[in-house]
Write a protein that holds these residues in place. Structure first.
Motif, PDB file in Angstrom:
ATOM      1  N   CYS A   1      24.198  49.694  35.768  1.00 32.59           N
ATOM      2  CA  CYS A   1      24.715  49.586  37.125  1.00 32.59           C
ATOM      3  C   CYS A   1      25.156  50.956  37.632  1.00 32.59           C
ATOM      4  O   CYS A   1      25.620  51.794  36.879  1.00 32.59           O
ATOM      5  CB  CYS A   1      25.878  48.606  37.153  1.00 32.59           C
ATOM      6  SG  CYS A   1      25.433  46.964  36.535  1.00 32.59           S
TER       7      CYS A   1
ATOM      8  N   THR B   1      24.891  43.692  40.534  1.00 33.14           N
ATOM      9  CA  THR B   1      24.697  43.247  41.908  1.00 33.14           C
ATOM     10  C   THR B   1      24.097  44.421  42.665  1.00 33.14           C
ATOM     11  O   THR B   1      24.627  45.538  42.600  1.00 33.14           O
ATOM     12  CB  THR B   1      26.042  42.848  42.546  1.00 33.14           C
ATOM     13  OG1 THR B   1      26.575  41.746  41.814  1.00 33.14           O
ATOM     14  CG2 THR B   1      25.872  42.471  44.006  1.00 33.14           C
TER      15      THR B   1
ATOM     16  N   ASP C   1      23.572  46.228  45.980  1.00 30.40           N
ATOM     17  CA  ASP C   1      24.167  46.256  47.314  1.00 30.40           C
ATOM     18  C   ASP C   1      23.187  46.768  48.362  1.00 30.40           C
ATOM     19  O   ASP C   1      23.178  46.270  49.484  1.00 30.40           O
ATOM     20  CB  ASP C   1      25.426  47.136  47.315  1.00 30.40           C
ATOM     21  CG  ASP C   1      26.530  46.531  46.466  1.00 30.40           C
ATOM     22  OD1 ASP C   1      26.730  45.302  46.526  1.00 30.40           O
ATOM     23  OD2 ASP C   1      27.188  47.289  45.731  1.00 30.40           O
TER      24      ASP C   1
ATOM     25  N   THR D   1      23.895  49.881  43.015  1.00 33.99           N
ATOM     26  CA  THR D   1      24.248  48.667  42.293  1.00 33.99           C
ATOM     27  C   THR D   1      25.640  48.793  41.711  1.00 33.99           C
ATOM     28  O   THR D   1      26.188  49.888  41.582  1.00 33.99           O
ATOM     29  CB  THR D   1      23.249  48.391  41.157  1.00 33.99           C
ATOM     30  OG1 THR D   1      23.402  49.378  40.150  1.00 33.99           O
ATOM     31  CG2 THR D   1      21.815  48.393  41.656  1.00 33.99           C
TER      32      THR D   1
ATOM     33  N   ALA E   1      28.042  43.140  38.067  1.00 36.34           N
ATOM     34  CA  ALA E   1      28.278  41.802  38.624  1.00 36.34           C
ATOM     35  C   ALA E   1      29.483  41.188  37.930  1.00 36.34           C
ATOM     36  O   ALA E   1      29.687  41.362  36.736  1.00 36.34           O
ATOM     37  CB  ALA E   1      27.052  40.932  38.418  1.00 36.34           C
TER      38      ALA E   1
END
Length: 160
Positions: free
Chosen positions: A45, A80, A82, A154, A157
């Motif tokens: 990430c 996640t 973005d 990213t 998460a």
């Protein structure tokens, strides 16, 4: 006659020979161990960049590009996404409008491959650049001028 005496003499002679040679009698090597189970790679990430190259006059991802997208998706599975920024560069069309259309088609192909692999974002932006003919010594069309540069933002998460 002692039947064990010749054997003892042979063992003593062997041990003495090893000691004289400067070595000790070594135990046999242990059998190789089973390889340790490998854990899943740590998520990557954060800001990510990758480039997808295309064949001349094509907007279809190569098998290598699909594998790279799939590997990226796997590495980002705990992240996640973005935002995704895709900048397509092209110099393999005769005119600017056709070159921009080809660039846009390449960016769309990369975004579709990312989405098919499960990498999507709420904020997606694409850009296209048509490069004038790049001169080379042998007038070969350069793969560097047929690419989509992708930047992803990213974060880890959160699992509830």
């Amino acid at each position: 006659m002692d039947k064990g005496k010749p054997m003892k003499s042979a063992i003593l002679a062997f041990t003495a020979a090893c000691a004289f040679a400067g070595g000790a009698v070594a135990a046999p090597a242990a059998p190789p161990q089973e390889p340790a189970a490998q854990s899943a790679p740590a998520p990557i990430c954060g800001a990510q960049r990758f480039t997808v190259y295309f064949a001349p006059d094509e907007a279809v991802l190569t098998p290598q590009a699909h594998r790279a997208v799939d590997a990226l998706a796997e590495a980002l599975s705990d992240c996640t996404v973005d935002e995704i920024r895709a900048l397509a560069l092209s110099e393999d069309a005769a005119e600017i409008p056709a070159g921009l259309d080809l660039s846009e088609a390449r960016a769309d192909a990369v975004l579709a491959a990312l989405a098919n692999a499960g990498v999507t974002a709420g904020d997606v932006e694409t850009g296209s650049v048509f490069l004038s003919h790049i001169e080379t010594a042998s007038d070969v069309r350069e793969p560097m001028a047929r690419r989509v540069e992708v930047r992803l933002e990213t974060r880890r998460a959160f699992v509830s």
